[in-house]
Motif scaffolding. Sequence first.
Motif, PDB file in Angstrom:
ATOM      1  N   VAL A 173     -58.670  70.874 -88.354  1.00 17.94           N
ATOM      2  CA  VAL A 173     -59.285  71.495 -87.188  1.00 17.94           C
ATOM      3  C   VAL A 173     -58.332  72.472 -86.491  1.00 17.94           C
ATOM      4  N   CYS A 174     -57.024  72.260 -86.622  1.00 21.06           N
ATOM      5  CA  CYS A 174     -56.034  73.124 -85.960  1.00 21.06           C
ATOM      6  C   CYS A 174     -55.429  74.164 -86.892  1.00 21.06           C
ATOM      7  N   ALA A 175     -55.934  74.265 -88.116  1.00 24.06           N
ATOM      8  CA  ALA A 175     -55.295  75.109 -89.131  1.00 24.06           C
ATOM      9  C   ALA A 175     -55.185  76.568 -88.702  1.00 24.06           C
ATOM     10  N   ASN A 176     -56.156  77.056 -87.939  1.00 26.92           N
ATOM     11  CA  ASN A 176     -56.173  78.472 -87.561  1.00 26.92           C
ATOM     12  C   ASN A 176     -55.739  78.711 -86.124  1.00 26.92           C
ATOM     13  N   PHE A 177     -55.148  77.685 -85.485  1.00 26.27           N
ATOM     14  CA  PHE A 177     -54.636  77.883 -84.129  1.00 26.27           C
ATOM     15  C   PHE A 177     -53.429  78.831 -84.182  1.00 26.27           C
ATOM     16  N   PRO A 178     -53.134  79.547 -83.097  1.00 24.89           N
ATOM     17  CA  PRO A 178     -51.982  80.455 -83.087  1.00 24.89           C
ATOM     18  C   PRO A 178     -50.679  79.750 -83.446  1.00 24.89           C
ATOM     19  N   ASP A 179     -49.774  80.508 -84.081  1.00 29.50           N
ATOM     20  CA  ASP A 179     -48.503  79.941 -84.511  1.00 29.50           C
ATOM     21  C   ASP A 179     -47.711  79.351 -83.348  1.00 29.50           C
ATOM     22  N   ALA A 180     -47.778  80.008 -82.175  1.00 35.44           N
ATOM     23  CA  ALA A 180     -47.014  79.489 -81.033  1.00 35.44           C
ATOM     24  C   ALA A 180     -47.505  78.117 -80.612  1.00 35.44           C
ATOM     25  N   LEU A 181     -48.812  77.875 -80.736  1.00 36.28           N
ATOM     26  CA  LEU A 181     -49.340  76.556 -80.409  1.00 36.28           C
ATOM     27  C   LEU A 181     -48.892  75.524 -81.437  1.00 36.28           C
ATOM     28  N   ARG A 182     -48.795  75.934 -82.700  1.00 33.76           N
ATOM     29  CA  ARG A 182     -48.272  75.028 -83.725  1.00 33.76           C
ATOM     30  C   ARG A 182     -46.830  74.642 -83.396  1.00 33.76           C
ATOM     31  N   GLU A 183     -46.004  75.637 -83.038  1.00 35.47           N
ATOM     32  CA  GLU A 183     -44.613  75.353 -82.691  1.00 35.47           C
ATOM     33  C   GLU A 183     -44.532  74.417 -81.484  1.00 35.47           C
ATOM     34  N   LEU A 184     -45.392  74.658 -80.507  1.00 34.53           N
ATOM     35  CA  LEU A 184     -45.375  73.853 -79.291  1.00 34.53           C
ATOM     36  C   LEU A 184     -45.816  72.420 -79.560  1.00 34.53           C
ATOM     37  N   SER A 185     -46.515  72.208 -80.664  1.00 37.75           N
ATOM     38  CA  SER A 185     -47.060  70.894 -81.016  1.00 37.75           C
ATOM     39  C   SER A 185     -46.261  70.196 -82.101  1.00 37.75           C
ATOM     40  N   THR A 186     -45.088  70.728 -82.422  1.00 35.82           N
ATOM     41  CA  THR A 186     -44.261  70.228 -83.518  1.00 35.82           C
ATOM     42  C   THR A 186     -43.027  69.525 -82.977  1.00 35.82           C
ATOM     43  N   ASP A 187     -42.686  68.375 -83.574  1.00 34.58           N
ATOM     44  CA  ASP A 187     -41.501  67.655 -83.113  1.00 34.58           C
ATOM     45  C   ASP A 187     -40.251  68.155 -83.833  1.00 34.58           C
ATOM     46  N   GLU A 188     -39.108  67.562 -83.520  1.00 38.32           N
ATOM     47  CA  GLU A 188     -37.840  68.047 -84.059  1.00 38.32           C
ATOM     48  C   GLU A 188     -37.731  67.850 -85.568  1.00 38.32           C
ATOM     49  N   SER A 189     -38.536  66.936 -86.125  1.00 35.21           N
ATOM     50  CA  SER A 189     -38.498  66.697 -87.569  1.00 35.21           C
ATOM     51  C   SER A 189     -39.438  67.619 -88.336  1.00 35.21           C
ATOM     52  N   GLY A 190     -40.228  68.413 -87.608  1.00 38.12           N
ATOM     53  CA  GLY A 190     -41.147  69.340 -88.264  1.00 38.12           C
ATOM     54  C   GLY A 190     -42.569  68.840 -88.372  1.00 38.12           C
ATOM     55  N   LYS A 191     -42.850  67.637 -87.863  1.00 38.28           N
ATOM     56  CA  LYS A 191     -44.213  67.116 -87.886  1.00 38.28           C
ATOM     57  C   LYS A 191     -44.985  67.597 -86.659  1.00 38.28           C
ATOM     58  N   GLN A 192     -46.288  67.796 -86.842  1.00 42.38           N
ATOM     59  CA  GLN A 192     -47.152  68.090 -85.694  1.00 42.38           C
ATOM     60  C   GLN A 192     -47.574  66.756 -85.067  1.00 42.38           C
ATOM     61  N   ILE A 193     -47.371  66.666 -83.755  1.00 40.89           N
ATOM     62  CA  ILE A 193     -47.632  65.405 -83.062  1.00 40.89           C
ATOM     63  C   ILE A 193     -48.547  65.617 -81.845  1.00 40.89           C
ATOM     64  N   PHE A 194     -49.168  66.789 -81.761  1.00 42.03           N
ATOM     65  CA  PHE A 194     -49.987  67.116 -80.601  1.00 42.03           C
ATOM     66  C   PHE A 194     -51.156  67.982 -81.046  1.00 42.03           C
ATOM     67  N   VAL A 195     -52.286  67.829 -80.336  1.00 44.45           N
ATOM     68  CA  VAL A 195     -53.466  68.669 -80.563  1.00 44.45           C
ATOM     69  C   VAL A 195     -53.780  69.390 -79.255  1.00 44.45           C
ATOM     70  N   PRO A 196     -53.447  70.678 -79.148  1.00 44.54           N
ATOM     71  CA  PRO A 196     -53.712  71.416 -77.913  1.00 44.54           C
ATOM     72  C   PRO A 196     -55.168  71.861 -77.860  1.00 44.54           C
ATOM     73  N   THR A 197     -55.798  71.703 -76.700  1.00 37.35           N
ATOM     74  CA  THR A 197     -57.199  72.112 -76.572  1.00 37.35           C
ATOM     75  C   THR A 197     -57.430  73.112 -75.454  1.00 37.35           C
ATOM     76  N   ASN A 198     -56.434  73.363 -74.604  1.00 34.26           N
ATOM     77  CA  ASN A 198     -56.586  74.380 -73.564  1.00 34.26           C
ATOM     78  C   ASN A 198     -55.256  74.688 -72.919  1.00 34.26           C
ATOM     79  N   TYR A 199     -55.152  75.829 -72.310  1.00 30.14           N
ATOM     80  CA  TYR A 199     -54.006  76.143 -71.470  1.00 30.14           C
ATOM     81  C   TYR A 199     -54.469  77.072 -70.358  1.00 30.14           C
ATOM     82  N   TYR A 200     -53.583  77.367 -69.424  1.00 27.68           N
ATOM     83  CA  TYR A 200     -53.977  78.139 -68.246  1.00 27.68           C
ATOM     84  C   TYR A 200     -52.760  78.826 -67.668  1.00 27.68           C
ATOM     85  N   TRP A 201     -52.991  79.753 -66.767  1.00 27.91           N
ATOM     86  CA  TRP A 201     -51.884  80.474 -66.142  1.00 27.91           C
ATOM     87  C   TRP A 201     -51.720  80.049 -64.688  1.00 27.91           C
TER      88      TRP A 201
END
Length: 437
Positions: free
Chosen positions: A136-164
């Motif tokens: 479901v997250c395969a096409n999310f922006p790369d920056a969101l992937r980085e923000l959802s990745t832990d220090e070992s390189g695994k994704q540990i978060f699913v982002p669904t919204n952000y705001y300013w």
Amino acid sequence: MNITSTDISLNRRNLLLGAGALGATGLLTGCLGTGGSGQSQPASSGSGASGGLVTLQNSQSDPKPKEALETLIGDYPGEAEINTVATEQFRAQLSTYLTSSNPPDVLTWYAGSVSRNYAAEGLLLDLSDLWSDGGVCANFPDALRELSTDESGKQIFVPTNYYWWSVFYKKSAFEEWGVEPPQSWDDFLALCEELKGRGVTPLANGIGASPWMASGWFDYLNLRINGAQYHRELLAGEHAFTDPEVEAVLEEYAKLIPFFDPNMASLSYQEAVTPMVQNKSAMYLVGAFVTQFFPEDQREDVDFFSVPTIDPNVPSAEEAPTEGYFAAAGTDNPQGTMELLTYLASPESQQTFIDISASSNLPTHPDVDTSNFSPLVQKGIELLQNTEEITQFFNRDSSDALQATADDALTRFLANPSDIPEILANWQAAAERVWNQ
């Protein structure tokens, strides 16, 4: 279903990759949104998810976001239940939730360092499959992937919204007072003086039940005076709160104290909107989630401007906190957990949340319908597209534990700014205890 180390540096190009998805007329609640607690309630049953009952522990307790999540869980075609608690209670109990012998399966919280800290303790489920081809997250922006990745390189978060974040105000009130949004920091301070002279409280704020709101101005003044790189490094422990750079931030912050609502220590961030609704206060540095707290007939009157530049040599920066879900590593239902996360992150679920939650956040899925974006949200998208740096928020660029040190230091400072060096020395000592844990 039942309703019951240093952060990744984000720039505007990476964050807004695939920007057709970024914006909406309404979305999830605020930076740490607090509110009343909720109890489990029955919802319609259904069939579908094969992993069995899944529990969602929800911190989004403001009425509209809570309703939106309850609706989503009620419509889920599998077995799921939701339990909602006020955010400050949720934050205090989060470690207990995650270390429990029977933890909630899915939990609402924040991307970035705060999630990585829990992942580093082995408390979060590996969600990398949701980010792989076909996930479901395969096409999310790369920056969101980085923000959802832990220090070992695994994704540990699913982002669904952000705001300013920005300084929000009412257009009709500014017109009534004969004032305009400031173009410089000196203009901003002069505007505050003028409004105060007219008997209007220049700056709304609510640090009573939500002391983290005191960090909003700290973050922005640090970004404007010292820049995003220094800000992130400070929160990662690479600088000291006793640095002259931080002292300069509090000295500038002290200039604002006479302009704040004198009742701010007894108000929550939601209650701080009421004087704006009544034209008794003028401006509010807050996240775009604030729109949900204005009466419906005033929401189109709400506008914003960015915190003005202080040092033109410092690159521009804005805060764009990202929210969503992580899952407990101790879940006894990993299959059902992944299925629920897939459902919650889908474009249909994000759109449902947008339609119900009534704030002005930005969805993460590139297939969310953007046809009804409000002018306010379009302006928010433009703000993030044109800034050079993007940060999250104090706790999200550091940790929940470090946020507690900021809450204590900054509320003390706002109550009595007479001894900035002592306040910073105490803050540094508290921060060192967190960093050395």
